[in-house]
Design an enzyme around this catalytic site. Sequence first.
Site, PDB file in Angstrom:
ATOM      1  N   ASN A  25       2.058  33.562  30.674  1.00 56.73           N
ATOM      2  CA  ASN A  25       0.801  33.897  29.989  1.00 56.73           C
ATOM      3  C   ASN A  25       0.770  35.223  29.890  1.00 56.73           C
ATOM      4  OD1 ASN A  25      -1.168  35.495  28.493  1.00 56.73           O
ATOM      5  ND2 ASN A  25      -3.128  34.467  30.440  1.00 56.73           N
ATOM      6  N   ASN A  53      -5.091  36.598  23.809  1.00 51.19           N
ATOM      7  CA  ASN A  53      -5.248  35.350  22.333  1.00 51.19           C
ATOM      8  C   ASN A  53      -4.847  34.104  23.255  1.00 51.19           C
ATOM      9  OD1 ASN A  53      -3.101  34.762  23.934  1.00 51.19           O
ATOM     10  ND2 ASN A  53      -1.942  35.452  22.583  1.00 51.19           N
ATOM     11  N   ASP A  54      -5.691  33.652  24.845  1.00 49.48           N
ATOM     12  CA  ASP A  54      -5.586  32.985  25.434  1.00 49.48           C
ATOM     13  C   ASP A  54      -6.549  32.021  24.602  1.00 49.48           C
ATOM     14  OD1 ASP A  54      -4.184  33.420  27.347  1.00 49.48           O
ATOM     15  OD2 ASP A  54      -6.015  34.004  28.467  1.00 49.48           O
ATOM     16  N   ASP A  67      10.928  15.285  17.439  1.00 56.81           N
ATOM     17  CA  ASP A  67      10.016  14.569  17.988  1.00 56.81           C
ATOM     18  C   ASP A  67      10.098  13.479  17.615  1.00 56.81           C
ATOM     19  OD1 ASP A  67       8.194  14.046  19.799  1.00 56.81           O
ATOM     20  OD2 ASP A  67       6.829  13.946  18.523  1.00 56.81           O
ATOM     21  N   GLU A  89      14.963  12.595  19.200  1.00 56.73           N
ATOM     22  CA  GLU A  89      13.911  11.521  20.157  1.00 56.73           C
ATOM     23  C   GLU A  89      14.416  10.366  19.364  1.00 56.73           C
ATOM     24  OE1 GLU A  89      10.186  11.877  22.747  1.00 56.73           O
ATOM     25  OE2 GLU A  89      10.297  11.626  20.419  1.00 56.73           O
TER      26      GLU A  89
END
Length: 621
Positions: free
Chosen positions: A141, A146-147, A333, A362
């Site tokens: 962090n 900006n959490d 993905d 993947e």
Amino acid sequence: MNQLKKIEKLLKWSILFSCFISLKIFGQIQRVEPAFWYAGMHNPELQILFYGENIAENEVVVSNGIAIKAIQKTENPNYLFVTIDTKDVPAQELLFSFSKNKKVVFTKKYALKQRRENSALRKSYDASDMIYLLMPDRFANGNSKNDSQKTLAEKADRNNPSGRHGGDIAGIIQNLDYIQELGATALWSTPLCEDNDAQGSYHGYGQSDVYKIDPRYGTNEDYLKLSSELHKRNMKLIMDYVTNHWGAAHWMMKDLPTYDWIHQFPGYAQTNYRMTTQFDTNTSKIDAKMCVDGWFVQSMPDLNQSNPLVLNYLIQNAIWWIEYADLDGFRVDTYSYNDKEGIAKWTKAITDEYPNFNIVGEVWMQDQAQMAYWQKDSKIGAIQNYNSYLPSVMDFTLMDALAAVFNENQSTWDKGLMKIYNNFTNDFLYPNTNNIMTFAENHDTQRFNEIYKKDFKKYQMAMTLLATLRGIPQLYYGSEIGMAGNKNEGDGAIRLDFPGGWQGDSNNVFTKNGRTAQQQQFFDFTSELFQWRKTNEAVHFGKMTHYIPENNVYVYFRYTDKNAVMVIVNNGLNATVVEPKRFKENTKDFKSGKDVFSGKRIDLQHEFSIDAQSAFILELN
């Protein structure tokens, strides 16, 4: 008289205000995607999505004599797809004019930007690289401000294993020296685009805006800075791209461009996850449909790549990110859940634009033939006249073997290091064995150090194999300090916060002084191994000869015309003697080999001993 003038003035302002409101309602453009583009692209056709209330009721022209090749409307009048020809058009600002009844009601400026020099021929990642995989929310962090964001549903809660914890791009940038010290030359971060799911949004695979970095990670400019900082270190940035699905909170889901933009049944139906139906000649049509069209999970609407508008949107979005963020590669993905014809077109469009660009898909299967089917120019795919154009696949069968062999200490027909040997006996199935991603774990699997209870010797053997076998090795964040975590307790357990990534953490492993003795042992070995790997071309692109394991000892060679490496892994519980005569085919005239860890010289003219559960890497000279 003065009163009349006041009334007249009020009426005039009222009319002007009404016209203004009418213009705003009718003419409002809420979104333009891509927001800008680049001049001089290989494919000169650009399809711009304009979105706004009843925007399709307008006529459109563009300035500077640019040709409009097509204007496509859908059943939703809020969308207009305008295709222009940018061939030989220099970088400049264009002006789109939208008119109703031959009167211009609003305009929109649009930038064609200058590309970076030699952008099309950018070098990508390959077998000379080591890829470091991290989950940005769980790594570091760097900016606590900006959490949480007012505009996004899920707020930071570090006490929730499935919640957002606050890691961000700033935290990655601040710790690039640490990643580089490990010997990593490329960074793969799980998706960073906005994911506005109400819960579990930290993993990033349910994206709500694919042109915007999630504000809890930073800004688009921050992502560009990450790319730049990596390039200053001669490192590469790999974006995790999702073609199969978006999140239910994606802005389009509230107002779809077309009904068939996503697969509908109507609404939701889950995939059967049976990717074999993509090539099984005996499969039923309904099973094949449910694999491809079914949703991966209920919160991830399944995109319809057979819809040309969807496919072109995904192609342009991918190319936009490559140009904007100066990317060095993609990991895609759930590659094999896509419409296979559509995803082949997507992949080819990108590699046509960037001939050296590497993309690893993947393809999570447990059979080498089934995985090889998806690699570019596969002879197996050719049986069905199919070419995915996908340069690289992920070696899940090797991962499965690594997760079992080090608890199988007895040499048998199919256990212990025979599983590793057998994995490579099937290499003839792959069109390009050097371009396969190898790994012991990732963000979806059980932690390697959980399986083996932080057994350092077993970690040493596994990493030695990854560093010296064919392919592109990938390390999952935290392995290098012995990080464990039981997937049976939930995904949060295999995606733990990196110690020291948050202010106040009692254990800061980003610094030597902050590591425990065990963490330092893991780190030192990992760093020494992969720093050495950078220097030896034989383990990058060299040929391989391996020998059937005896007494759970696996011996193989990687070699070029100039370099040769001999690798010996003893997975047994006892020290054993190695007789070099058996390997004369590869040792040839080499009299000795230097162990890259101890510097000790091993005489190849006489038998020598190797400790239990240990590995040698010998540079031959």
